[in-house]
Motif scaffolding. Structure first.
Motif, PDB file in Angstrom:
ATOM      1  N   PHE A  77     -41.009  -0.619  88.633  1.00 34.17           N
ATOM      2  CA  PHE A  77     -40.353  -1.170  87.456  1.00 34.17           C
ATOM      3  C   PHE A  77     -40.156  -2.661  87.449  1.00 34.17           C
ATOM      4  N   PHE A  78     -40.410  -3.346  88.566  1.00 31.24           N
ATOM      5  CA  PHE A  78     -40.351  -4.788  88.402  1.00 31.24           C
ATOM      6  C   PHE A  78     -41.718  -5.432  88.593  1.00 31.24           C
ATOM      7  N   SER A 136     -46.140  -6.386  83.666  1.00 30.10           N
ATOM      8  CA  SER A 136     -45.464  -7.257  82.716  1.00 30.10           C
ATOM      9  C   SER A 136     -45.333  -6.606  81.348  1.00 30.10           C
ATOM     10  N   ILE A 158     -44.677  -3.218  78.807  1.00 26.49           N
ATOM     11  CA  ILE A 158     -44.019  -1.922  78.775  1.00 26.49           C
ATOM     12  C   ILE A 158     -45.101  -0.860  78.745  1.00 26.49           C
ATOM     13  N   SER A 159     -44.937   0.134  79.595  1.00 27.47           N
ATOM     14  CA  SER A 159     -45.969   1.160  79.644  1.00 27.47           C
ATOM     15  C   SER A 159     -46.152   1.745  78.244  1.00 27.47           C
ATOM     16  N   SER A 197     -31.113  -2.221  89.707  1.00 26.68           N
ATOM     17  CA  SER A 197     -32.340  -2.944  90.006  1.00 26.68           C
ATOM     18  C   SER A 197     -32.112  -3.775  91.267  1.00 26.68           C
ATOM     19  N   LYS A 253     -35.671   3.489  83.969  1.00 27.59           N
ATOM     20  CA  LYS A 253     -36.652   2.455  84.325  1.00 27.59           C
ATOM     21  C   LYS A 253     -37.301   1.894  83.060  1.00 27.59           C
ATOM     22  N   TYR A 254     -37.573   2.789  82.119  1.00 26.16           N
ATOM     23  CA  TYR A 254     -38.168   2.343  80.866  1.00 26.16           C
ATOM     24  C   TYR A 254     -37.207   1.407  80.129  1.00 26.16           C
ATOM     25  N   TYR A 300     -34.937  -0.388  81.507  1.00 24.65           N
ATOM     26  CA  TYR A 300     -34.927  -1.632  82.276  1.00 24.65           C
ATOM     27  C   TYR A 300     -36.102  -2.504  81.869  1.00 24.65           C
ATOM     28  N   ASN A 301     -37.259  -1.869  81.681  1.00 24.68           N
ATOM     29  CA  ASN A 301     -38.422  -2.631  81.230  1.00 24.68           C
ATOM     30  C   ASN A 301     -38.190  -3.258  79.856  1.00 24.68           C
ATOM     31  N   GLU A 355     -38.406  -7.185  79.035  1.00 25.83           N
ATOM     32  CA  GLU A 355     -39.294  -7.711  77.998  1.00 25.83           C
ATOM     33  C   GLU A 355     -38.550  -8.467  76.905  1.00 25.83           C
TER      34      GLU A 355
END
Lengths: 169, 141
Positions: free
Chosen positions: A3-4, A7, A9-10, A108, A130-131, A133-134, A138
């Motif tokens: 997750f870090f 770059s 977002i999935s 994190s 985690k998503y 967090y992304n 972003e």
């Protein structure tokens, strides 16, 4: 940890199973216990004012972390109860459940804590956190006008978050 | 079949009245177990205050990285909790059985003083039988 790294977002958010909104509220804290974001969707009961509520929540997480670090039955050397631990050090926890809600927790490596409170029947939300967090990385961290460690308001983040949380199963 | 690491019983004011270890790594001394028990008592109470809806009765399951903690609170405020391997099944059932043993062998013991540490031989014997792995598996039926 994934997750870090990446770059972007999935492209496929991990789980949404379209069963309506069962999230109650969400908190984001930084490592000093400052509440960076509080968002609620469905909270009929409020026992405290907002500031006290954030403090109590941070205190609960902090103490639960020292409890799990001390209780860890798999490690031999655990130090004393309440000894300060860096993020990622010691045994932490990822969720707890009561009869009325489930709290999922993620920290994190930089000490950002994301807390999501949902319906007690919700499954494992580690990937969802985690998503989120992304999303935070972003839309908030990469915003040049954002000064780290301060509470944030971002329309784009809120929109993406609301949309994602609505789909949580 | 997954293992149970330890069992705690705390009275309604947060004092540890029974602690048994079934093989966790590293020694936990008496003071540490007392502190953990009273810390859990407070965390349990705080979790009720933070509930978004009415009628919250405290943490039932805490999922940590290396263990699960299942907690059962009786109507009188006595809390029973087991620490076990992540994903262990039938722990609610086991806690109910332990509660039953507690009422039978501790509360009905005329020499037992309420809210005081438990020292009852029969309770110990029956408890060790209940916690045996194959018996826990039977609870699922």
């Amino acid at each position: 940890m994934q997750f870090f790294g990446g770059s972007e977002i999935s492209p496929l958010p991990p789980l949404p199973t379209a069963s309506g909104n069962n999230a109650h509220m969400m908190y984001v804290f930084n490592r000093n216990g400052v509440c960076l974001l509080y968002r609620e969707w469905n909270r009929p009961l409020r026992t405290l004012n907002a500031q006290q509520d954030h403090k109590l929540m941070f205190g609960l997480l902090f103490s639960l972390k020292s409890l799990t670090a001390k209780m860890d039955p798999t490690s031999v050397e655990k130090g004393n109860l309440g000894v300060p631990q860096l993020p990622g050090q010691g045994c932490s926890f990822h969720s707890f459940r009561t009869n009325t809600y489930k709290l999922s927790f993620m920290e994190s490596p930089s000490g950002i804590k994301i807390i999501l409170v949902t319906h007690p029947g919700t499954g494992d939300l580690r990937e969802s956190l985690k998503y989120i967090y992304n999303l935070y990385v972003e839309y908030v961290v990469k915003n040049p006008l954002y000064s780290p460690g301060t509470p944030f308001r971002s329309e784009l983040f809120d929109k993406a978050l609301d949309q994602y949380v609505r789909g949580l199963g | 079949m997954a293992a149970i690491y330890s069992l705690y019983i705390i009275n309604k004011s947060g004092g540890l009245i029974f602690y048994k270890d079934y093989g966790s790594a590293g020694r936990m001394d008496t003071n540490d177990s007392l502190r953990l028990a009273s810390l859990w008592h407070s965390m349990h109470a705080i979790s009720q205050q933070l509930s978004p809806t009415l009628g919250c009765s405290g943490i039932e399951l805490l999922e940590a990285d290396t263990f699960d903690l299942h907690c059962f609170q009786s109507l009188t405020g006595t809390k029973f909790f087991v620490v076990c391997e992540p994903g262990t099944q039938h722990m609610e059932g086991l806690l109910k059985v332990i509660y039953e043993l507690y009422t039978d062998y501790v509360l009905k013991n005329p020499f037992y003083e309420m809210e005081m540490p438990i020292r009852c031989e029969l309770f110990d014997i029956n408890l060790s039988q209940a916690v045996q792995k194959d018996r826990v598996a039977l609870l699922g039926r």
